[in-house]
Design an enzyme around this catalytic site. Structure first.
Site, PDB file in Angstrom:
ATOM      1  N   LYS A  71     -60.106  23.495 -37.563  1.00 17.92           N
ATOM      2  CA  LYS A  71     -60.652  24.575 -36.742  1.00 17.92           C
ATOM      3  C   LYS A  71     -61.054  25.657 -37.737  1.00 17.92           C
ATOM      4  O   LYS A  71     -60.288  26.573 -38.018  1.00 17.92           O
ATOM      5  CB  LYS A  71     -59.555  25.061 -35.787  1.00 17.92           C
ATOM      6  CG  LYS A  71     -60.053  25.238 -34.370  1.00 17.92           C
ATOM      7  CD  LYS A  71     -58.963  25.664 -33.439  1.00 17.92           C
ATOM      8  CE  LYS A  71     -59.395  26.854 -32.609  1.00 17.92           C
ATOM      9  NZ  LYS A  71     -60.643  26.741 -31.876  1.00 17.92           N
TER      10      LYS A  71
HETATM   11  N1  PMP Z   1     -62.680  21.312 -29.064  1.00 14.12           N
HETATM   12  C1  PMP Z   1     -63.149  22.386 -29.711  1.00 14.12           C
HETATM   13  C2  PMP Z   1     -64.413  22.277 -30.469  1.00 14.12           C
HETATM   14  C3  PMP Z   1     -62.445  23.602 -29.652  1.00 14.12           C
HETATM   15  O1  PMP Z   1     -62.915  24.685 -30.289  1.00 14.12           O
HETATM   16  C4  PMP Z   1     -61.262  23.685 -28.892  1.00 14.12           C
HETATM   17  C5  PMP Z   1     -60.506  24.990 -28.793  1.00 14.12           C
HETATM   18  N2  PMP Z   1     -59.580  25.123 -29.811  1.00 14.12           N
HETATM   19  C6  PMP Z   1     -60.802  22.532 -28.244  1.00 14.12           C
HETATM   20  C7  PMP Z   1     -61.541  21.373 -28.348  1.00 14.12           C
HETATM   21  C8  PMP Z   1     -59.540  22.557 -27.425  1.00 14.12           C
HETATM   22  O2  PMP Z   1     -58.416  22.624 -28.244  1.00 14.12           O
HETATM   23  P1  PMP Z   1     -57.070  23.314 -27.737  1.00 14.12           P
HETATM   24  O3  PMP Z   1     -56.685  22.630 -26.492  1.00 14.12           O
HETATM   25  O4  PMP Z   1     -56.098  23.089 -28.838  1.00 14.12           O
HETATM   26  O5  PMP Z   1     -57.375  24.748 -27.532  1.00 14.12           O
END
Ligand code: PMP
Length: 303
Positions: free
Chosen positions: A158
């Site tokens: 991320k």
């Molecule tokens: N995909 C992307 C591209 C994201 O930015 C996010 C947000 N973090 C997610 C999926 C979902 O991840 P999470 O459930 O850990 O927030």
């Protein structure tokens, strides 16, 4: 606008919101050389509890590892710093944004010697795709922009710069009148939403793209897979093509900011109103985050 609260944790100390600033020659501002997390805390009758806080901070460290960035705080210090921010701002339910980035001190692309700075902010933030989206579903379009390829910008991290890709997709589809974008990977398989993971339901079975297709290893995704399996559903991680979305019985997004959002239409193919399985998963998830599901209490880290 972000609603201002009092304090932000910066490099180990709580500072006033207005003083949480960086220099214009910050490396990450120029090259996107940072990693971040999006986390939520919810009120559960005993004050705020952060949903899967340690798992989020572990992912922050994994993202930093991919970029060989050494976060100058321990996992425990980051976990405590997050709780300190929520506490200092007297927040009950909030969104939390930790970020570690290459800071001020050098500008070349080889980042040696540039200090890594860390901050954690929190503020009240409602449903990312709207309350109506959670209840009645959103309209999505498959973007013409492909999700970052693992051999160019690993989607497993991320990382700040990689969100240029999501921003391109989001601008494209929102300008065209849709709520959210779905991105395919360079092979043409479904990868992710611009900031969410995606699931389909077909004949009672749940399917979602694997992380090697470019899906982020989402923490909400993992929670939903766990809840679905506990309810006795089969969950299959496999490659999906766009027509799998068109022909699905139910489609939904998961994510920290978005939470669980039904998708009612893909590329102008109606999927229909939120389906039974989506609603059942939503229901258990919303109970779990508020401490109303005994089974999932270990996901809540009390502030
Ligand atoms: N995909 C992307 C591209 C994201 O930015 C996010 C947000 N973090 C997610 C999926 C979902 O991840 P999470 O459930 O850990 O927030």
């Amino acid at each position: 606008m972000i609603p201002e609260v009092e304090k932000i944790w910066m490099d180990g100390k709580l500072v006033d919101w207005k003083d949480a600033k960086v220099h214009v020659l910050t490396h990450a501002l120029h090259y996107g050389s940072g990693v971040f997390e999006g986390i939520r805390a919810y009120e559960n009758g005993h004050g705020p509890a952060v949903f899967r806080l340690t798992d989020h901070i572990k992912r922050l460290f994994r993202s930093a590892d991919i970029y060989k960035m050494k976060i100058p705080f321990s996992l425990k210090e980051m976990v405590e710093g997050t709780k300190d921010v929520v506490r200092a701002n007297k927040l009950n339910s909030c969104y939390i944004r930790p970020i570690a980035f290459r800071g001020y001190g050098g500008m070349g692309l080889y980042p040696e010697g540039i200090p890594v700075q860390v901050s954690i902010a929190a503020w009240p933030w409602g449903a990312y795709l709207g309350e109506d989206g959670i209840k009645n579903g959103v309209r999505v379009k498959i973007s013409s922009f492909r999700r970052n390829d693992p051999n160019s910008i690993p989607p497993a991290a991320k990382a700040c710069g990689q969100y240029l890709n999501s921003i391109l997709a989001k601008i494209e589809v929102v300008s065209a009148g849709y709520d959210e974008a779905v991105l395919l990977n360079s092979h043409g398989n479904v990868a992710d939403g611009s900031g969410e993971n995606i699931f389909i339901v077909k004949n009672g079975v749940i399917h979602t793209p694997p992380t090697c297709a470019g899906a982020l290893d989402g923490i909400t995704r993992d929670a939903i897979i766990t809840i679905a399996k506990d309810k006795g559903y089969e969950v299959i991680e496999r490659d999906l093509v766009r027509s799998d979305l068109y022909l699905a019985d139910e489609v939904f997004f998961t994510g920290t900011a978005a939470e669980i959002v039904p998708i009612k239409e893909v590329d102008e193919r109606p999927i229909g109103p939120p389906g039974e399985i989506t609603k059942a998963l939503q229901d258990t998830f919303f109970k779990a985050i508020k401490g109303k599901e005994e089974k999932y209490k270990s996901w809540l880290e009390q502030v």
